[in-house]
Design an enzyme around this catalytic site. Structure first.
Site, PDB file in Angstrom:
ATOM      1  N   TYR A  91     -21.682   6.219   3.701  1.00 47.01           N
ATOM      2  CA  TYR A  91     -21.470   7.491   4.537  1.00 47.01           C
ATOM      3  C   TYR A  91     -22.665   7.949   5.181  1.00 47.01           C
ATOM      4  O   TYR A  91     -22.704   8.327   6.211  1.00 47.01           O
ATOM      5  CB  TYR A  91     -20.635   8.511   3.559  1.00 47.01           C
ATOM      6  CG  TYR A  91     -20.308   9.694   4.250  1.00 47.01           C
ATOM      7  CD1 TYR A  91     -19.187   9.692   5.100  1.00 47.01           C
ATOM      8  CD2 TYR A  91     -21.068  10.784   4.095  1.00 47.01           C
ATOM      9  CE1 TYR A  91     -18.809  10.976   5.840  1.00 47.01           C
ATOM     10  CE2 TYR A  91     -20.591  12.156   4.807  1.00 47.01           C
ATOM     11  CZ  TYR A  91     -19.577  12.225   5.757  1.00 47.01           C
ATOM     12  OH  TYR A  91     -19.408  13.399   6.019  1.00 47.01           O
ATOM     13  N   LYS A 121     -23.575   8.421   8.948  1.00 46.05           N
ATOM     14  CA  LYS A 121     -24.118   9.801   9.667  1.00 46.05           C
ATOM     15  C   LYS A 121     -25.529   9.744   9.987  1.00 46.05           C
ATOM     16  O   LYS A 121     -25.648  10.184  11.093  1.00 46.05           O
ATOM     17  CB  LYS A 121     -23.779  10.853   8.776  1.00 46.05           C
ATOM     18  CG  LYS A 121     -22.204  10.871   8.171  1.00 46.05           C
ATOM     19  CD  LYS A 121     -21.505  11.317   9.409  1.00 46.05           C
ATOM     20  CE  LYS A 121     -20.060  11.681   8.878  1.00 46.05           C
ATOM     21  NZ  LYS A 121     -19.262  11.931  10.363  1.00 46.05           N
TER      22      LYS A 121
END
Length: 248
Positions: free
Chosen positions: A156, A160
């Site tokens: 993640y 990002k």
């Protein structure tokens, strides 16, 4: 301050719930025609219905944002129908958290495909008409995890962080055509995703937030609406943290 929009059309990915839905509804309330995109037909349909019921204009499009050919097809159809998508909000995202040594390749790939590759697919499909019109907004919803890192979120956080690098590079590519590209990095926001966080984990997180509370989806929507408006004409290549002071 009231925000200025001039018959704009926006596409919001992950618009079926949480932050994406709040963004879609905020833009709809400001007179923007909103294309609500999510994988689930029922969730994006519900978001579009809510906007229309409130007096706005919206349609729903169900698509897997990680499917490049499907996104290309949808983009072509939307440009044919609307002529131009003025505002693109790349918000769709998933989590498949685990420590790296326990993370499967599928967990890694699914998160990168949905959270990062989807941004590439939609920009490729929709940004060129913005450059011809010499007006456009690309707003990428990243995360403080992409700035600070977070144990158990290598997939993640990598996705990002990649969005932030993508934002800065694309901003330089499109600036000469008056298309701005910015990112918004939410901190801990009350959504379905963060509802899974245990009380013990929250007790550890909240002391790290100077405002001592979680944020609301509306806090992110307000920032996105500003960046999408005429008032943000001279802002590009930036990442705005909306995190209660967590990363200052």
């Amino acid at each position: 301050m009231s925000l200025t929009f001039d018959n704009r059309v926006a596409l919001v990915t992950g618009a079926g719930r949480g932050i994406g839905r709040a963004i879609a509804e905020k833009l709809g309330a400001n007179g923007v025609t909103v294309i609500c995109v999510s994988r689930s037909e029922s969730s994006c349909g519900s978001a579009a219905e809510a906007i229309n019921a409130a007096g706005g204009k919206a349609i729903a499009c169900a698509v897997d944002v990680a499917d490049g050919p499907a996104v290309a097809k949808l983009s072509e159809e939307l440009i044919t129908e609307f002529g131009n998508i003025d505002i693109l909000v790349n918000n769709a995202g998933i989590t498949k958290d685990n420590l790296l040594f326990r993370m499967t390749e599928e967990d890694w790939t699914d998160v990168i495909d949905t959270n990062l590759n989807s941004v590439f697919h939609f920009v490729k499909g929709l940004a060129r008409p913005m450059t011809r019109k010499r007006w456009g907004r690309v707003i990428n919803i990243t995360s403080v995890s992409g700035i600070m890192g977070n144990a158990g979120q290598t997939n993640y956080a990598a996705a990002k962080a990649g969005m932030i690098g993508f934002t800065k590079s694309l901003a330089k590519e499109l600036a000469s055509r008056s298309v701005t590209v910015n990112a918004v990095a939410p901190g801990f926001i009350e959504t379905d995703m963060t509802a899974k966080i245990s009380e013990a984990a929250l007790d550890m997180v909240l002391p790290q937030i100077p405002l001592k509370r979680m944020g609301q989806a509306a806090d992110i929507a307000n920032m996105v609406a500003y960046l999408a408006s005429e008032e943000a004409n001279y802002i590009t290549g930036q990442t705005f943290t909306v995190d209660g002071g967590m990363t200052m």
